[in-house]
Write a protein that holds these residues in place. Sequence first.
Motif, PDB file in Angstrom:
ATOM      1  N   ASN A 187      55.934 -31.054 -29.085  1.00  0.00           N
ATOM      2  CA  ASN A 187      55.522 -29.695 -28.764  1.00  0.00           C
ATOM      3  C   ASN A 187      54.005 -29.676 -28.623  1.00  0.00           C
ATOM      4  N   ILE A 188      53.527 -28.824 -27.727  1.00  0.00           N
ATOM      5  CA  ILE A 188      52.095 -28.639 -27.509  1.00  0.00           C
ATOM      6  C   ILE A 188      51.807 -27.155 -27.642  1.00  0.00           C
ATOM      7  N   LYS A 189      50.902 -26.801 -28.541  1.00  0.00           N
ATOM      8  CA  LYS A 189      50.611 -25.397 -28.809  1.00  0.00           C
ATOM      9  C   LYS A 189      49.113 -25.162 -28.641  1.00  0.00           C
ATOM     10  N   GLU A 190      48.798 -24.204 -27.792  1.00  0.00           N
ATOM     11  CA  GLU A 190      47.394 -23.848 -27.558  1.00  0.00           C
ATOM     12  C   GLU A 190      47.030 -22.660 -28.427  1.00  0.00           C
ATOM     13  N   PHE A 197      48.923 -30.997 -30.906  1.00  0.00           N
ATOM     14  CA  PHE A 197      49.943 -31.892 -30.378  1.00  0.00           C
ATOM     15  C   PHE A 197      50.828 -32.329 -31.540  1.00  0.00           C
ATOM     16  N   TYR A 198      52.133 -32.072 -31.438  1.00  0.00           N
ATOM     17  CA  TYR A 198      53.089 -32.439 -32.483  1.00  0.00           C
ATOM     18  C   TYR A 198      53.869 -33.673 -32.032  1.00  0.00           C
ATOM     19  N   GLU A 423      49.485 -28.729 -14.673  1.00  0.00           N
ATOM     20  CA  GLU A 423      49.213 -28.184 -15.998  1.00  0.00           C
ATOM     21  C   GLU A 423      50.275 -28.657 -16.974  1.00  0.00           C
ATOM     22  N   MET A 424      49.889 -28.824 -18.236  1.00  0.00           N
ATOM     23  CA  MET A 424      50.825 -29.213 -19.283  1.00  0.00           C
ATOM     24  C   MET A 424      51.639 -28.005 -19.721  1.00  0.00           C
ATOM     25  N   ALA A 425      52.917 -28.232 -19.975  1.00  0.00           N
ATOM     26  CA  ALA A 425      53.767 -27.182 -20.534  1.00  0.00           C
ATOM     27  C   ALA A 425      53.447 -27.034 -22.021  1.00  0.00           C
ATOM     28  N   ARG A 426      52.985 -25.865 -22.412  1.00  0.00           N
ATOM     29  CA  ARG A 426      52.555 -25.647 -23.794  1.00  0.00           C
ATOM     30  C   ARG A 426      52.762 -24.191 -24.182  1.00  0.00           C
ATOM     31  N   ASP A 427      52.808 -23.969 -25.487  1.00  0.00           N
ATOM     32  CA  ASP A 427      52.908 -22.615 -26.028  1.00  0.00           C
ATOM     33  C   ASP A 427      51.505 -22.041 -26.157  1.00  0.00           C
ATOM     34  N   ARG A 428      51.358 -20.808 -25.737  1.00  0.00           N
ATOM     35  CA  ARG A 428      50.054 -20.147 -25.775  1.00  0.00           C
ATOM     36  C   ARG A 428      50.083 -19.035 -26.802  1.00  0.00           C
TER      37      ARG A 428
END
Length: 504
Positions: A187-190, A197-198, A423-428
């Motif tokens: 998972n990637i969380k902004e 980065f998990y 773009e990277m798929a991430r939670d914003r």
Amino acid sequence: MEYMQAPAPSSQGNILCCTCGVPIPPNPANMCVACLRTQVDISEGIPKQVTVHFCKQCERYLQPPATWVQCALESRELLALCLKKLKSSMTKVRLIDAGFLWTEPHSKRIKMKLTIQKEVMNGAILQQVFVVEFVVQYQMCDDCHRVEAKDFWKAVVQVRQKTVHKKTFYYLEQLILKHKLHQNALNIKEIHEGIDFYYGSKQHAQKMVDFLQCTVPCRSKTSQRLISHDIHSNTYNYKSTFSVEIVPVCKDNVVCLSPRLAQSLGNMGQVCVCVRVTSTIHLIDPRTLQIAEVDGNTYWRNPFSSLCNPRQLEEFIVMDIDIIRDQKLGAGAGMRSNKHTLADVWVQKTSEMDTSQQYHCRTFLGHLLNIGDLVMGFDFANSNINDEFLNQMNPHHVPDVVLIKKSYDRSRRVKCRNWKLQEMARDREGMDTDDERQYQDFLEDLEEDEALRKNVNIYRDASKIPVESDTDDDGAPRISLMEMLEELSLNDATGGEGADMMTD
């Protein structure tokens, strides 16, 4: 002279099969192939139906004992995985050929055609072809199980940069996409001032930290927390945290160096402009064109902060310009930039056009500026700056204005831009409304800096066809088609129907 007659060639005779009496060529078993197969089955002991486990979430197959591998249908990897399932039962036969038979993709069946040989009665070699059916059973892998249980990560990399602008993060995102380091992340969380980065393993997190230390100037710390402990087997379960702090300096920032650091960099001026941030901080002295690179270790020993952020830049208009041809530097001076031109410039704020107030400054943008051009700069004369090194400087050595970059019409640049970035798929979380403007600034930096975009994959945007006209050409830098890549899509590879099949 007598001629000797060659012996007549002997012809091999046929014999009768000892079981059915059919004439056959002699063989060690004295039996025809049909009768030999009724007596001996060389595929005995080889299972005709085998089970393979498949994870629907991550689309991987289980390779015993505990490895999950990515395999496409009818691929060499899947063939090797299926043959390993039969390896223990095929020790007494010789494998000649193996291949897949077509089955429906949704049937959860994989059929494999095998050709084997074995020595049977009295040394006769028998070859047989048969089909083995593999039944696909769904089983969730350990990584996906931790994701569903909300306990999915073993290590986290926390990347932080204490700045207002996110130019360094946008550049770092493109480097991660180019080297495909985001694929191992669960998972990637902004979040504010950074991104997390998990990872499911500590090794993947350590690989990301090593990559960050090679691409951007930063420093890192490591900590771990004990989750569980088995006293019987003496095993420990930890969660690791890697904290990475990037230097708080971005492109187009004005900085003030300490006297000691400025002297060690070739006696350059203390007030410098950051022209690029890659694995080092690239600085230029606007008064002498001296350039220097500051790596992460040097920065943390002699830290300096940014004097202004992009929101504080003001727009000036060039009233007059004088190019400086030959300037002699003092003893011990460092390298000078060959890509820039030194010039004396007289500018006036566009917000003060009704007054006669003008400012004189020396700039490194002499190769770009002409009379009447608009340029973005920082006004030192009318700013209240609280900086330790700047307050200790001689006021006569502090410039009134520091020019940063030439200003172009943004609407025209967006209209003529026929390329895009991935773009990277991430939670914003907690996104700022100013992010779109900052992203446009980063795209403009790529157009203006050729050395910066060498490390970035730029894709041609087929949906945008720029309109070429003489009125739109304002001299703004653009990216040529030679530097763009074609973006691969499923419609290009398999057509519209193939894309639908892949998404079902």
